[in-house]
Design a protein around this motif. Structure first.
Motif, PDB file in Angstrom:
ATOM      1  N   ALA A 129       0.831  -1.203   0.000  1.00 34.08           N
ATOM      2  CA  ALA A 129       0.000   0.000   0.000  1.00 34.08           C
ATOM      3  C   ALA A 129       0.866   1.254   0.000  1.00 34.08           C
ATOM      4  N   ILE A 130       1.942   1.236   0.793  1.00 35.06           N
ATOM      5  CA  ILE A 130       2.835   2.397   0.826  1.00 35.06           C
ATOM      6  C   ILE A 130       3.454   2.606  -0.546  1.00 35.06           C
ATOM      7  N   LEU A 131       3.789   1.503  -1.207  1.00 39.80           N
ATOM      8  CA  LEU A 131       4.356   1.599  -2.551  1.00 39.80           C
ATOM      9  C   LEU A 131       3.339   2.213  -3.509  1.00 39.80           C
ATOM     10  N   ALA A 132       2.079   1.760  -3.419  1.00 40.30           N
ATOM     11  CA  ALA A 132       1.040   2.287  -4.309  1.00 40.30           C
ATOM     12  C   ALA A 132       0.906   3.793  -4.131  1.00 40.30           C
ATOM     13  N   PHE A 133       1.014   4.220  -2.884  1.00 39.19           N
ATOM     14  CA  PHE A 133       0.909   5.652  -2.592  1.00 39.19           C
ATOM     15  C   PHE A 133       2.108   6.402  -3.169  1.00 39.19           C
ATOM     16  N   ALA A 134       3.300   5.893  -2.862  1.00 35.50           N
ATOM     17  CA  ALA A 134       4.514   6.600  -3.276  1.00 35.50           C
ATOM     18  C   ALA A 134       4.610   6.682  -4.800  1.00 35.50           C
ATOM     19  N   LEU A 135       4.105   5.657  -5.475  1.00 32.03           N
ATOM     20  CA  LEU A 135       4.167   5.658  -6.935  1.00 32.03           C
ATOM     21  C   LEU A 135       3.250   6.713  -7.532  1.00 32.03           C
ATOM     22  N   GLY A 136       2.300   7.185  -6.769  1.00 27.87           N
ATOM     23  CA  GLY A 136       1.403   8.220  -7.267  1.00 27.87           C
ATOM     24  C   GLY A 136       2.145   9.456  -7.708  1.00 27.87           C
ATOM     25  N   PHE A 137       3.325   9.650  -7.158  1.00 25.77           N
ATOM     26  CA  PHE A 137       4.146  10.805  -7.488  1.00 25.77           C
ATOM     27  C   PHE A 137       4.416  10.866  -8.989  1.00 25.77           C
ATOM     28  N   GLU A 189      12.055   6.292  -3.091  1.00 28.15           N
ATOM     29  CA  GLU A 189      13.228   7.120  -3.333  1.00 28.15           C
ATOM     30  C   GLU A 189      14.515   6.397  -3.007  1.00 28.15           C
ATOM     31  N   LEU A 190      14.415   5.416  -2.137  1.00 31.22           N
ATOM     32  CA  LEU A 190      15.641   4.801  -1.663  1.00 31.22           C
ATOM     33  C   LEU A 190      15.666   3.307  -1.951  1.00 31.22           C
ATOM     34  N   PHE A 191      14.683   2.580  -1.426  1.00 32.35           N
ATOM     35  CA  PHE A 191      14.767   1.117  -1.491  1.00 32.35           C
ATOM     36  C   PHE A 191      14.472   0.592  -2.886  1.00 32.35           C
ATOM     37  N   VAL A 192      13.391   1.096  -3.491  1.00 31.81           N
ATOM     38  CA  VAL A 192      13.044   0.608  -4.819  1.00 31.81           C
ATOM     39  C   VAL A 192      14.147   0.931  -5.831  1.00 31.81           C
ATOM     40  N   PRO A 193      14.645   2.193  -5.870  1.00 33.33           N
ATOM     41  CA  PRO A 193      15.729   2.466  -6.828  1.00 33.33           C
ATOM     42  C   PRO A 193      16.939   1.573  -6.618  1.00 33.33           C
ATOM     43  N   ILE A 194      17.327   1.406  -5.355  1.00 37.01           N
ATOM     44  CA  ILE A 194      18.541   0.637  -5.104  1.00 37.01           C
ATOM     45  C   ILE A 194      18.349  -0.812  -5.537  1.00 37.01           C
ATOM     46  N   SER A 195      17.171  -1.381  -5.239  1.00 38.25           N
ATOM     47  CA  SER A 195      16.971  -2.778  -5.621  1.00 38.25           C
ATOM     48  C   SER A 195      16.917  -2.915  -7.141  1.00 38.25           C
ATOM     49  N   PHE A 196      16.286  -1.934  -7.817  1.00 35.58           N
ATOM     50  CA  PHE A 196      16.232  -2.008  -9.281  1.00 35.58           C
ATOM     51  C   PHE A 196      17.614  -1.858  -9.887  1.00 35.58           C
ATOM     52  N   ILE A 197      18.396  -0.938  -9.307  1.00 37.09           N
ATOM     53  CA  ILE A 197      19.730  -0.715  -9.858  1.00 37.09           C
ATOM     54  C   ILE A 197      20.589  -1.964  -9.672  1.00 37.09           C
ATOM     55  N   PHE A 198      20.382  -2.651  -8.554  1.00 33.31           N
ATOM     56  CA  PHE A 198      21.138  -3.886  -8.339  1.00 33.31           C
ATOM     57  C   PHE A 198      20.762  -4.952  -9.360  1.00 33.31           C
ATOM     58  N   THR A 199      19.456  -5.140  -9.590  1.00 36.07           N
ATOM     59  CA  THR A 199      19.060  -6.173 -10.546  1.00 36.07           C
ATOM     60  C   THR A 199      19.521  -5.792 -11.942  1.00 36.07           C
ATOM     61  N   ALA A 255      15.349   0.841 -13.859  1.00 34.76           N
ATOM     62  CA  ALA A 255      16.408   1.375 -12.997  1.00 34.76           C
ATOM     63  C   ALA A 255      16.640   2.845 -13.290  1.00 34.76           C
ATOM     64  N   ALA A 256      16.658   3.200 -14.579  1.00 36.16           N
ATOM     65  CA  ALA A 256      16.865   4.598 -14.947  1.00 36.16           C
ATOM     66  C   ALA A 256      15.720   5.463 -14.423  1.00 36.16           C
ATOM     67  N   TRP A 257      14.527   4.934 -14.545  1.00 35.31           N
ATOM     68  CA  TRP A 257      13.322   5.646 -14.106  1.00 35.31           C
ATOM     69  C   TRP A 257      13.359   5.912 -12.606  1.00 35.31           C
ATOM     70  N   PHE A 258      13.768   4.891 -11.838  1.00 34.90           N
ATOM     71  CA  PHE A 258      13.802   5.081 -10.393  1.00 34.90           C
ATOM     72  C   PHE A 258      15.020   5.873  -9.951  1.00 34.90           C
ATOM     73  N   ALA A 259      16.069   5.837 -10.775  1.00 33.11           N
ATOM     74  CA  ALA A 259      17.242   6.643 -10.440  1.00 33.11           C
ATOM     75  C   ALA A 259      16.881   8.122 -10.431  1.00 33.11           C
ATOM     76  N   VAL A 260      15.870   8.486 -11.235  1.00 31.74           N
ATOM     77  CA  VAL A 260      15.393   9.867 -11.237  1.00 31.74           C
ATOM     78  C   VAL A 260      14.973  10.272  -9.826  1.00 31.74           C
ATOM     79  N   PHE A 261      14.264   9.380  -9.139  1.00 34.94           N
ATOM     80  CA  PHE A 261      13.823   9.703  -7.776  1.00 34.94           C
ATOM     81  C   PHE A 261      15.001   9.787  -6.822  1.00 34.94           C
ATOM     82  N   LEU A 262      15.930   8.835  -6.997  1.00 35.93           N
ATOM     83  CA  LEU A 262      17.080   8.793  -6.098  1.00 35.93           C
ATOM     84  C   LEU A 262      17.899  10.077  -6.229  1.00 35.93           C
ATOM     85  N   LEU A 263      18.031  10.567  -7.468  1.00 31.65           N
ATOM     86  CA  LEU A 263      18.897  11.721  -7.711  1.00 31.65           C
ATOM     87  C   LEU A 263      18.132  13.038  -7.707  1.00 31.65           C
TER      88      LEU A 263
END
Lengths: 352, 302
Positions: A205-213, B139-149, B163-171
């Motif tokens: 759920a937190i992911l669904a929310f955060a992805l809204g960005f 911003e942190l966990f999803v980008p890092i895990s995607f970048i690792f894979t 990974a590129a898409w989530f790196a936008v959030f990280l950076l």
């Protein structure tokens, strides 16, 4: 006063500064006022340390006055003094005081009370449009899941994750399916199961929310995917004439959980929508307003997930009767609807 | 030394002005990205340590319960539930709990001297804190895990794109003026420096600075006339203030020599501090007097 003890109730009294000896007018100005600054400093230190409860009333009352005195001292010092250290000290002091005077007014408990007593319901009502969109998308997702699986059973395997596809596969007999809806004899291991379900679902759920960005689109995709799984399973059970039993089995926790997923997706979409169409506010302002509203909804979603986890592990396995399952599930749904529709109708007190 | 050293420029780039409801403008300094990275690393060290300690504690508890050999599968299960909830709370509510406090900062942020504040002059609300911390997930966990894979070469182009898409959030914080991360943007907050300063001694109340006093060592009274004091401005005055407060003999000596050369005096030695205190007090008196008449002199070139 090189080292001061934050636990001391009274700050030590420094020897009175020799005001007459100061050669400069600006230093005399400073020496005349520095006692008040130091008192403000001591009060702030105590507040920041979290010793608010132990603070005498006169200090609490003096805070706004001392803050304004320090602010005006700063304004005067900027125009008359070239003592950089005094100006820097006052800037830091006024900033700290400003955060305390205009800081969050309630602590965690006060916030929780306000939140449960109406703040949450109000935020949910404020995102009604996204909830409607999300609901439509979810229905569409379920229908798509059903139709795809009905056309081609390969879709069922593609949609339904492995953990559910144990004996719940196309071609399974009515008895096998009924068994998966059945009951366990005792409650061993159920609370563990419930807690891990909760933790996992809340994370989703937190992911669904955060992805809204990202303008809400990933949130929508998450909703569609979740409900497509549901639609596919619904098709499987209805093909064996078990629609009612499946719905009852699902409803006991599903009414709470699906509502929570809907709310989190809607909260995410709300942020995305207000960033894409900010109206006549700046994008930053629009994002901030909707983000705070969405955060309210999300904290509520986490509460709902806890409840859904409990219902799923205990309620679903312990209540065996189809009618009873419907009663509990329907009751929860009714409760949520009344709660969201009814609470917090009094006008919100706007913070400046 | 000039006012526009690169360090000073970078410092000025991070300065923002706030106007309080009382109409006083307050400078705030954005937290440098290094401090923020340091704070987050520190915070995760704290969280992970706490999680490990709780895990070991609960594991020890569970094992000792199992050794007791009574019918206690329920107790073990309860411990497992406790563990799951504790871990969930630690990772999701650590930041929220601390940032809601009076300091507006987690222990990591306190250690690096920064805090969270509402953007502009608004009040910092609980909702804002919750919003900015829930966004941490993407911003942190999803980008890092995607970048690792992606870097492991799994998933091909799709995971590379993700990974590129989530790196936008990280950076994200690197690419905007106020160093906002996505969570700050959504919550309407920013992270600023939280200075705590001690009030330093008043320089003109002591030593050779006060107008009747003389040097403690030689008994000389240093007086400078207006032409002598004309050579310097506010920037030099504040540099001199720093030198006097630091009170390092070699610096005092060097500064005295520079000033004397500028004035065409013969620099004596052994009485640097008294000389500089007198010069400081008289220069400041002159500059402040001019200031009251609306005349300011930023530095010696002005």
């Amino acid at each position: 006063m090189a080292i001061s003890n934050p636990f001391a109730r009274k700050t030590e009294v420094a020897p009175p500064p020799d005001i007459e000896a100061a050669a400069l007018r600006s230093d005399r100005f400073r020496l005349e006022r520095e006692d008040e600054w130091k008192r403000l400093d001591a009060i702030l230190r105590r507040m920041e340390g979290g010793f608010m409860r132990k603070m005498p009333d006169e200090d609490v009352l003096a805070l706004p006055t001392l803050y304004r005195t320090a602010a005006s001292s700063l304004a005067v010092a900027r125009e008359t003094s070239l003592d950089a250290s005094v100006i820097e000290y006052l800037e830091a002091l006024v900033q700290r005081a400003w955060f305390q005077v205009y800081g969050p007014r309630t602590g965690f408990i006060g916030w929780l009370r306000e939140f449960l007593g109406g703040g949450w319901s109000r935020s949910v009502r404020e995102i009604w449009l996204e909830i409607c969109i999300g609901f439509a998308v979810m229905v569409a997702g379920a229908v798509v899941g059903w139709i795809l699986s009905a056309r081609d059973t390969e879709w069922y395997y593609a949609l339904v994750p492995g953990q559910f596809a144990d004996s719940r596969v196309p071609g399974a007999t009515r008895e096998q399916l009924l068994e998966t809806l059945g009951t366990q004899e005792n409650a061993d291991g159920l609370s563990y199961f419930g807690a891990s379900l909760f933790s996992n679902n809340a994370q989703v759920a937190i992911l669904a929310f955060a992805l809204g960005f990202a303008f809400g689109i990933p949130s929508l995709m998450l909703l569609v995917h979740n409900l497509a799984v549901l639609g596919a399973m619904l098709w499987l059970f209805s093909s064996q004439g078990l629609t009612t039993e499946f719905a009852a089995w699902l409803s006991i926790h599903g009414t709470t959980e699906i509502l929570a997923i809907l709310l989190s997706g809607a909260a995410g979409m709300h942020i995305g929508r207000s960033m894409a169409f900010p109206g006549n506010r700046s994008i930053m302002a629009a994002a901030a307003t909707s983000g705070r509203r969405g955060a309210q909804v999300m904290i509520g979603v986490i509460f709902m997930m806890i409840l859904a986890g409990l219902l799923e592990s205990f309620g679903r396995e312990l209540i065996r009767d189809t009618a009873m399952r419907f009663t509990v599930g329907g009751g929860m749904l009714l409760f949520w609807l009344l709660y969201f529709a009814g609470l917090g109708r009094r006008p919100r007190i706007e913070t400046p | 030394m000039s006012a526009a050293t690169p360090w000073k420029q970078r410092e000025n780039k991070r300065k923002r002005m706030l106007v309080t409801p009382e109409g006083v403008s307050l400078p705030v300094t954005l937290a440098p990205l290094g401090s923020r990275a340091g704070a987050i690393i520190l915070d995760y060290i704290i969280i992970n340590t706490a999680v490990i300690v709780v895990t070991l504690l609960l594991a020890w508890l569970g094992i000792s319960v199992m050794d007791a050999e009574s019918s206690n599968s329920q107790v073990v299960e309860f411990i497992a539930v406790l563990w799951i909830i504790a871990v969930f709370l630690a990772y999701n509510f650590y930041f929220i709990f601390f940032e809601m406090g009076a300091r507006g900062a987690t222990p990591g942020k306190r250690a690096t001297g920064i805090r969270v504040a509402a953007h502009g002059t608004q009040r910092l609300t609980s909702e804002a804190i919750i919003a900015r911390n829930l966004m941490r997930q993407i911003e942190l966990f999803v980008p890092i895990s995607f970048i690792f894979t992606a870097s492991a070469g799994e998933g091909g182009m799709a995971s590379l794109a993700a990974a590129a898409w989530f790196a936008v959030f990280l950076l994200f914080p690197v690419f905007n003026r106020d160093n906002l991360r996505a969570g700050d943007l959504v919550a309407g907050t920013w992270v600023i420096e939280a200075p705590r300063r001690k009030l330093a001694e008043a320089l003109s109340a002591a030593g050779a600075a006060s107008h009747t006093a003389t040097s403690g060592i030689t008994g000389t009274r240093y007086t400078f006339d207006d032409d002598d004091l004309m050579v310097y401005g506010e920037f030099e005055l504040q540099t001199l203030e720093r030198v006097l407060r630091d009170d390092r003999p070699e610096a005092l000596e060097a500064v005295q020599e520079t000033i004397c050369r500028k004035l065409g005096w013969n620099a004596g030695s052994g009485d640097e501090r008294a000389f500089l205190e007198a010069f400081y007090a008289q220069l400041r008196a002159k500059l402040e007097r001019d200031m009251r008449f609306g005349k300011r002199k930023a530095d010696k070139h002005a």
